[in-house]
Design a protein around this motif. Structure first.
Motif, short mmCIF file in Angstrom:
data_model
loop_
_atom_site.label_atom_id
_atom_site.label_comp_id
_atom_site.label_asym_id
_atom_site.label_seq_id
_atom_site.Cartn_x
_atom_site.Cartn_y
_atom_site.Cartn_z
N VAL A 190 -53.33 -15.82 2.17
CA VAL A 190 -53.68 -15.59 3.62
C VAL A 190 -52.89 -14.20 4.00
CG1 VAL A 190 -54.32 -17.75 4.14
CG2 VAL A 190 -51.93 -17.11 4.64
N GLY A 191 -53.76 -13.27 4.45
CA GLY A 191 -52.98 -12.00 4.62
C GLY A 191 -53.69 -10.94 5.40
N MET A 192 -52.96 -9.71 5.39
CA MET A 192 -53.30 -8.82 6.28
C MET A 192 -52.95 -7.51 5.38
SD MET A 192 -54.10 -7.47 9.49
CE MET A 192 -53.76 -8.84 10.57
N THR A 193 -54.21 -6.70 5.72
CA THR A 193 -54.10 -5.31 4.98
C THR A 193 -53.03 -4.26 5.98
OG1 THR A 193 -55.63 -4.31 6.25
CG2 THR A 193 -56.07 -4.96 4.01
N THR A 194 -52.10 -3.71 5.32
CA THR A 194 -51.24 -2.70 6.09
C THR A 194 -50.37 -1.67 5.24
OG1 THR A 194 -48.87 -2.92 7.17
CG2 THR A 194 -49.23 -4.36 5.32
N ASP A 195 -50.44 -0.63 5.49
CA ASP A 195 -49.60 0.25 4.81
C ASP A 195 -48.20 0.21 4.81
OD1 ASP A 195 -52.01 1.64 3.80
OD2 ASP A 195 -52.12 2.80 5.75
N SER A 196 -47.56 -0.60 5.78
CA SER A 196 -46.36 -0.86 5.95
C SER A 196 -45.70 -1.76 4.88
CB SER A 196 -45.99 -1.36 7.32
OG SER A 196 -46.40 -0.79 8.60
N PRO A 200 -49.37 -6.33 13.45
CA PRO A 200 -50.46 -6.55 12.30
C PRO A 200 -51.85 -5.97 12.85
CG PRO A 200 -49.67 -8.73 13.38
CD PRO A 200 -48.67 -7.58 13.76
N ASP A 201 -52.09 -5.11 12.19
CA ASP A 201 -53.36 -4.36 12.98
C ASP A 201 -54.42 -3.92 11.70
OD1 ASP A 201 -52.19 -2.39 11.56
OD2 ASP A 201 -52.06 -1.02 13.16
N GLY A 202 -54.24 -4.73 10.59
CA GLY A 202 -55.19 -4.37 9.63
C GLY A 202 -56.42 -5.35 9.51
N ILE A 203 -56.76 -5.67 8.32
CA ILE A 203 -57.95 -6.66 8.13
C ILE A 203 -57.19 -7.82 7.80
CG2 ILE A 203 -59.69 -7.34 6.40
CD1 ILE A 203 -60.08 -4.27 5.72
N TRP A 260 -47.38 -13.71 10.00
CA TRP A 260 -47.08 -13.07 11.25
C TRP A 260 -45.54 -13.15 11.66
CZ3 TRP A 260 -51.14 -11.36 10.35
CH2 TRP A 260 -52.53 -12.04 10.64
N ASP A 261 -44.73 -14.11 11.35
CA ASP A 261 -43.39 -13.99 11.41
C ASP A 261 -42.76 -12.87 10.81
OD1 ASP A 261 -43.36 -16.24 13.19
OD2 ASP A 261 -42.65 -17.50 11.69
N ALA A 262 -43.28 -12.56 9.58
CA ALA A 262 -42.75 -11.48 8.47
C ALA A 262 -43.11 -10.09 9.19
CB ALA A 262 -43.35 -11.69 7.16
N PHE A 263 -44.29 -10.07 9.87
CA PHE A 263 -44.49 -8.81 10.45
C PHE A 263 -43.60 -8.64 11.56
CE2 PHE A 263 -48.56 -8.79 8.17
CZ PHE A 263 -48.70 -7.39 8.11
N ALA A 264 -43.39 -9.89 12.37
CA ALA A 264 -42.72 -9.47 13.64
C ALA A 264 -41.11 -9.14 13.36
CB ALA A 264 -42.62 -10.98 14.60
N VAL A 322 -50.04 -7.58 2.79
CA VAL A 322 -49.09 -8.48 2.51
C VAL A 322 -49.69 -9.84 2.84
CG1 VAL A 322 -46.98 -9.12 3.55
CG2 VAL A 322 -47.30 -6.92 3.29
N ALA A 323 -49.46 -10.68 2.12
CA ALA A 323 -49.92 -12.20 2.14
C ALA A 323 -48.82 -13.49 1.90
CB ALA A 323 -50.99 -12.42 1.23
N THR A 324 -49.23 -14.40 2.49
CA THR A 324 -48.76 -15.77 2.07
C THR A 324 -49.44 -16.33 0.79
OG1 THR A 324 -47.95 -16.20 4.32
CG2 THR A 324 -47.89 -17.95 2.81
#
Length: 168
Positions: A68-74, A48-51, A38-42, A16-18
């Protein structure tokens, strides 16, 4: 400090990314984009625990489209500039830079120069809007909230190679 480049195999990862369009220098736009992420994760109740990364999609210097993103399976609900995506599997050229983010432009130029010298081709498509990369990343191994000393920031640069490319 920049490590010698190496060719690695990378497995696909969902993220997921912006997504935003920027013009260099774009430093002031990155933190708010990460805050939005980070707000979307919250809001979704997902840790947020990926790359953590910046993905450079379209390059037409000095204009860029980045994520700008974070890997996630969620699965996170999307709003605003948020997008789902997948970092593609394949062969990548990778190098790790230690130092202030101010040095990443030169570190990337050195990585690209090394690949050019070796005859490596990127997975990139020229378009009227600029060069569209399949996957060009800055992976933040740490960040200023974890490591306040800019000289100790660690960023891995990775660019996907064209299919069938590589050193034998």
């Amino acid at each position: 400090m920049l490590t010698l480049p190496e060719i690695i195999e990378f497995q696909a990862r969902k993220y997921v990314a912006t997504r935003l369009s920027v013009v260099i220098p774009f430093d002031n736009e990155v933190d708010p984009a990460f805050d939005e992420l980070w707000d979307a994760f919250a809001r979704a109740g997902v840790e947020p625990d990926g790359i953590e990364f910046m993905k450079f999609n379209l390059i037409d210097m000095p204009r860029l489209e980045i994520e700008v993103g974070m890997t996630t399976d969620s699965t996170l609900p999307l709003s605003g500039r948020l997008v789902h995506g997948e970092l593609p599997s394949g062969r990548y050229v990778s190098s790790t830079y230690t130092g202030s983010y101010d040095g990443l432009y030169d570190a990337t130029a050195m990585l690209i120069g090394w690949a050019k010298e070796k005859g490596i081709k990127w997975d990139v498509t020229p378009t009227e809007e600029g060069d569209l990369f399949a996957c060009r990343l800055e992976i933040h191994e740490n960040n200023p909230s974890i490591e306040p000393d800019p000289s100790r920031l660690v960023t891995t640069l990775m660019i996907k190679m064209a299919d069938g490319e590589g050193l034998e």
